[in-house]
Design a protein around this motif. Structure first.
Motif, PDB file in Angstrom:
ATOM      1  N   ASN A  39       0.805  -1.226   0.000  1.00 46.47           N
ATOM      2  CA  ASN A  39       0.000   0.000   0.000  1.00 46.47           C
ATOM      3  C   ASN A  39       0.836   1.274   0.000  1.00 46.47           C
ATOM      4  O   ASN A  39       0.483   2.272   0.619  1.00 46.47           O
ATOM      5  N   GLN A  40       1.969   1.229  -0.698  1.00 47.62           N
ATOM      6  CA  GLN A  40       2.795   2.416  -0.891  1.00 47.62           C
ATOM      7  C   GLN A  40       3.337   2.974   0.422  1.00 47.62           C
ATOM      8  O   GLN A  40       3.509   4.190   0.568  1.00 47.62           O
ATOM      9  N   ILE A  41       3.615   2.110   1.373  1.00 49.76           N
ATOM     10  CA  ILE A  41       4.207   2.532   2.638  1.00 49.76           C
ATOM     11  C   ILE A  41       5.728   2.493   2.493  1.00 49.76           C
ATOM     12  O   ILE A  41       6.285   1.479   2.064  1.00 49.76           O
ATOM     13  N   PRO A  42       6.431   3.572   2.840  1.00 43.48           N
ATOM     14  CA  PRO A  42       7.884   3.599   2.627  1.00 43.48           C
ATOM     15  C   PRO A  42       8.630   2.735   3.620  1.00 43.48           C
ATOM     16  O   PRO A  42       8.244   2.629   4.790  1.00 43.48           O
ATOM     17  N   ALA A 167       4.948  11.444  -4.665  1.00 47.82           N
ATOM     18  CA  ALA A 167       3.974  12.505  -4.932  1.00 47.82           C
ATOM     19  C   ALA A 167       3.460  13.131  -3.644  1.00 47.82           C
ATOM     20  O   ALA A 167       3.053  14.290  -3.629  1.00 47.82           O
ATOM     21  N   CYS A 168       3.491  12.383  -2.539  1.00 41.55           N
ATOM     22  CA  CYS A 168       2.997  12.938  -1.272  1.00 41.55           C
ATOM     23  C   CYS A 168       3.884  14.074  -0.791  1.00 41.55           C
ATOM     24  O   CYS A 168       3.465  14.861   0.062  1.00 41.55           O
ATOM     25  N   ARG A 169       5.098  14.192  -1.341  1.00 42.96           N
ATOM     26  CA  ARG A 169       5.999  15.280  -0.959  1.00 42.96           C
ATOM     27  C   ARG A 169       5.837  16.499  -1.865  1.00 42.96           C
ATOM     28  O   ARG A 169       6.580  17.469  -1.729  1.00 42.96           O
ATOM     29  N   SER A 170       4.885  16.452  -2.814  1.00 43.00           N
ATOM     30  CA  SER A 170       4.687  17.564  -3.745  1.00 43.00           C
ATOM     31  C   SER A 170       3.463  18.410  -3.413  1.00 43.00           C
ATOM     32  O   SER A 170       3.087  19.269  -4.194  1.00 43.00           O
ATOM     33  N   ILE A 171       2.841  18.172  -2.273  1.00 37.01           N
ATOM     34  CA  ILE A 171       1.655  18.937  -1.891  1.00 37.01           C
ATOM     35  C   ILE A 171       2.046  20.229  -1.194  1.00 37.01           C
ATOM     36  O   ILE A 171       1.577  21.313  -1.528  1.00 37.01           O
ATOM     37  N   ASN A 172       2.900  20.133  -0.189  1.00 37.46           N
ATOM     38  CA  ASN A 172       3.352  21.290   0.582  1.00 37.46           C
ATOM     39  C   ASN A 172       4.810  21.595   0.269  1.00 37.46           C
ATOM     40  O   ASN A 172       5.517  20.779  -0.300  1.00 37.46           O
ATOM     41  N   GLY A 173       5.236  22.751   0.663  1.00 38.29           N
ATOM     42  CA  GLY A 173       6.644  23.107   0.506  1.00 38.29           C
ATOM     43  C   GLY A 173       7.104  23.790   1.779  1.00 38.29           C
ATOM     44  O   GLY A 173       6.328  23.986   2.692  1.00 38.29           O
ATOM     45  N   SER A 174       8.373  24.146   1.808  1.00 43.51           N
ATOM     46  CA  SER A 174       9.356  23.937   0.767  1.00 43.51           C
ATOM     47  C   SER A 174      10.229  22.717   1.041  1.00 43.51           C
ATOM     48  O   SER A 174      10.892  22.189   0.157  1.00 43.51           O
ATOM     49  N   VAL A 175      10.221  22.303   2.308  1.00 41.35           N
ATOM     50  CA  VAL A 175      10.939  21.097   2.705  1.00 41.35           C
ATOM     51  C   VAL A 175       9.905  20.147   3.316  1.00 41.35           C
ATOM     52  O   VAL A 175       9.141  20.546   4.198  1.00 41.35           O
ATOM     53  N   VAL A 176       9.869  18.900   2.832  1.00 43.89           N
ATOM     54  CA  VAL A 176       8.822  17.964   3.238  1.00 43.89           C
ATOM     55  C   VAL A 176       9.446  16.647   3.700  1.00 43.89           C
ATOM     56  O   VAL A 176      10.387  16.139   3.070  1.00 43.89           O
ATOM     57  N   VAL A 177       8.911  16.123   4.796  1.00 46.76           N
ATOM     58  CA  VAL A 177       9.337  14.816   5.324  1.00 46.76           C
ATOM     59  C   VAL A 177       8.208  13.821   5.106  1.00 46.76           C
ATOM     60  O   VAL A 177       7.047  14.102   5.397  1.00 46.76           O
ATOM     61  N   TRP A 178       8.566  12.656   4.593  1.00 44.82           N
ATOM     62  CA  TRP A 178       7.591  11.567   4.453  1.00 44.82           C
ATOM     63  C   TRP A 178       8.179  10.327   5.106  1.00 44.82           C
ATOM     64  O   TRP A 178       9.304   9.938   4.810  1.00 44.82           O
ATOM     65  N   GLY A 179       7.406   9.721   5.979  1.00 45.64           N
ATOM     66  CA  GLY A 179       7.843   8.522   6.683  1.00 45.64           C
ATOM     67  C   GLY A 179       8.056   8.813   8.154  1.00 45.64           C
ATOM     68  O   GLY A 179       8.534   9.882   8.543  1.00 45.64           O
ATOM     69  N   LEU A 180       7.688   7.867   8.968  1.00 40.39           N
ATOM     70  CA  LEU A 180       7.779   8.027  10.415  1.00 40.39           C
ATOM     71  C   LEU A 180       9.235   8.170  10.846  1.00 40.39           C
ATOM     72  O   LEU A 180      10.082   7.344  10.501  1.00 40.39           O
ATOM     73  N   HIS A 181       9.515   9.243  11.591  1.00 37.84           N
ATOM     74  CA  HIS A 181      10.868   9.496  12.089  1.00 37.84           C
ATOM     75  C   HIS A 181      10.767  10.040  13.507  1.00 37.84           C
ATOM     76  O   HIS A 181       9.971  10.944  13.780  1.00 37.84           O
ATOM     77  N   ALA A 182      11.585   9.507  14.391  1.00 38.61           N
ATOM     78  CA  ALA A 182      11.469   9.819  15.814  1.00 38.61           C
ATOM     79  C   ALA A 182      11.653  11.300  16.119  1.00 38.61           C
ATOM     80  O   ALA A 182      11.108  11.800  17.106  1.00 38.61           O
ATOM     81  N   GLU A 183      12.407  12.021  15.274  1.00 41.32           N
ATOM     82  CA  GLU A 183      12.734  13.409  15.588  1.00 41.32           C
ATOM     83  C   GLU A 183      11.895  14.419  14.804  1.00 41.32           C
ATOM     84  O   GLU A 183      12.144  15.620  14.901  1.00 41.32           O
ATOM     85  N   VAL A 184      10.934  13.958  14.029  1.00 42.87           N
ATOM     86  CA  VAL A 184      10.105  14.873  13.235  1.00 42.87           C
ATOM     87  C   VAL A 184       8.675  14.806  13.746  1.00 42.87           C
ATOM     88  O   VAL A 184       7.982  13.798  13.563  1.00 42.87           O
ATOM     89  N   GLY A 186       4.885  14.870  14.106  1.00 41.57           N
ATOM     90  CA  GLY A 186       3.782  14.679  13.175  1.00 41.57           C
ATOM     91  C   GLY A 186       4.106  13.840  11.963  1.00 41.57           C
ATOM     92  O   GLY A 186       3.249  13.660  11.092  1.00 41.57           O
ATOM     93  N   SER A 187       5.323  13.325  11.872  1.00 43.13           N
ATOM     94  CA  SER A 187       5.709  12.532  10.697  1.00 43.13           C
ATOM     95  C   SER A 187       4.885  11.265  10.616  1.00 43.13           C
ATOM     96  O   SER A 187       4.447  10.710  11.626  1.00 43.13           O
ATOM     97  N   SER A 188       4.682  10.804   9.394  1.00 42.37           N
ATOM     98  CA  SER A 188       3.794   9.664   9.164  1.00 42.37           C
ATOM     99  C   SER A 188       4.209   8.918   7.911  1.00 42.37           C
ATOM    100  O   SER A 188       4.735   9.517   6.957  1.00 42.37           O
ATOM    101  N   ASP A 189       3.942   7.630   7.897  1.00 46.64           N
ATOM    102  CA  ASP A 189       4.117   6.841   6.677  1.00 46.64           C
ATOM    103  C   ASP A 189       2.988   7.099   5.683  1.00 46.64           C
ATOM    104  O   ASP A 189       3.104   6.755   4.505  1.00 46.64           O
ATOM    105  N   LEU A 190       1.884   7.688   6.152  1.00 49.60           N
ATOM    106  CA  LEU A 190       0.683   7.838   5.325  1.00 49.60           C
ATOM    107  C   LEU A 190       0.716   9.059   4.429  1.00 49.60           C
ATOM    108  O   LEU A 190       0.073   9.079   3.379  1.00 49.60           O
TER     109      LEU A 190
END
Length: 360
Positions: A39-42, A167-184, A186-190
């Motif tokens: 399901n496109q989970i990184p 493509a999930c990183r092309s909605i907002n700018g200018s720097v985008v995080v995708w994928g669950l990370h302990a130091e970010v 609100g980060s999410s795999d979704l």
């Protein structure tokens, strides 16, 4: 937020016809996403610069139909029917249907084009799926006017991911995080989330000049490439490395540490290609001219002290990254020494941008 939160309850409004238009940019990953689960989970988190000039512009017209037997749409690319694009759009609609229950109630006309040549070797799936997702969310907000902006953008990123992961990183700018990370936070795999740190001013207008080494079709599709990480002998160490590198680049972006940024970004680019070269089957996606450009960049940086670096996608083209303050010197270097390695001397000048934009 979970996937269940993205399934709407009954809509409060009804619309019969209309249209929307959005532009969405491409993006360039600094810490690379390579390898995915169902399901496109990184398999690992990533972080990217949203670009400004390389965009897809998509108009979505919709009209309520009498029957609700399946999803129906017409697809135009640069004003002409493009049947070769249909399978990818059909698969996308199938994946998102459970989250957009209105899809079978309308006939859609999707009219799309890129601000960069489709044959340029720049991946357009990220910008294309992001633009389509923004249009679909605009229609859902018509059906549910009480929708918050936060929900709108998170769900748009979620939907775009189901079409093309990055493509999930092309909605907002200018720097985008995708994928669950302990130091970010609100980060999410979704879905992708805007970088929560205070980006240092040196990175706010960062430049990306894309050198078009090879404009041909990819030697291996992204889907096949990601699948090669299953059972890869170095996969788990690579995923851990991505977490570490995201922590390090987060620090560099907030502190303005260009030297650390360069080391991480170039290492990530070469690691991506190393993973492809050590998979089974194996692929070499760089071309001889890719290596020539990399070596010239390294020599120029050593000789001048100018902080220019490179990154790569899963192909032969080279993204040359540098601060706005040295743009004149770097563009002079590109024209004098690097254009000879580009197909037909072609390159695209871009920079950090701000994400998707409504045009209606």
């Amino acid at each position: 937020m979970t996937e269940k939160d993205l399934i709407p309850s009954a809509y409060t409004n009804q619309v019969d016809k209309g249209s929307f238009e959005w532009s969405a940019p491409s993006n360039i990953a600094l810490v690379k996403y390579w390898g995915k689960k169902a399901n496109q989970i990184p398999a690992n988190p990533s972080i990217s610069f949203t670009l400004n000039n390389c965009k897809t512009i998509t108009k979505l017209a919709y009209e309520r139909k009498e029957d609700t037997n399946g999803i129906s749409f017409d697809l135009l690319f640069e004003g002409q029917p493009k049947e070769s694009f249909r399978p990818k759009i059909e698969k996308f609609f199938e994946r998102v249907a459970g989250y957009l229950p209105f899809l079978e109630e309308y006939h859609f006309t999707i009219d799309t084009h890129n601000t960069f040549p489709h044959s340029s070797g720049i991946a357009s799936s990220a910008s294309g799926m992001a633009a389509l997702a923004m249009n679909l969310m605009s229609l859902e907000r018509e059906l549910n006017p009480a929708m918050t902006d936060e929900h709108f953008y998170k769900k748009a990123s979620f939907l775009a991911r189901l079409g093309s992961g990055s493509a999930c990183r092309s909605i907002n700018g200018s720097v985008v995080v995708w994928g669950l990370h302990a130091e970010v936070e609100g980060s999410s795999d979704l879905f992708g989330v805007p970088f929560t740190g205070d980006v240092h001013e040196v990175f706010r207008n960062y430049k990306d000049t894309i050198l078009l080494v090879d404009k041909g079709e990819k030697q291996v599709s992204s889907t096949v490439g990601h699948d090669l990480m299953h059972g890869h002998p170095y996969a788990e160490r690579r995923f851990a490395q991505a977490h570490d590198n995201l922590s390090a680049i987060k620090k560099a972006l907030t502190e303005g540490d260009v030297s650390a940024f360069i080391g991480i970004v170039e290492s990530e680019a070469l690691t991506l290609h190393a993973m492809m070269m050590t998979s089974m089957p194996y692929f070499i996606l760089m071309k001889p001219n890719t290596l020539e450009i990399i070596n010239h960049i390294w020599k120029f940086r050593q000789d001048t002290g100018i902080p220019v670096c490179f990154t790569l996608d899963a192909g032969a083209n080279v993204h040359v990254l540098y601060p706005e303050s040295v743009a004149v010197e770097v563009l002079g270097f590109i024209n004098a020494e690097l254009l000879v390695y580009c197909q037909n001397n072609q390159y695209i000048c871009d920079e950090v941008g701000t994400g998707a934009l409504s045009l209606y």
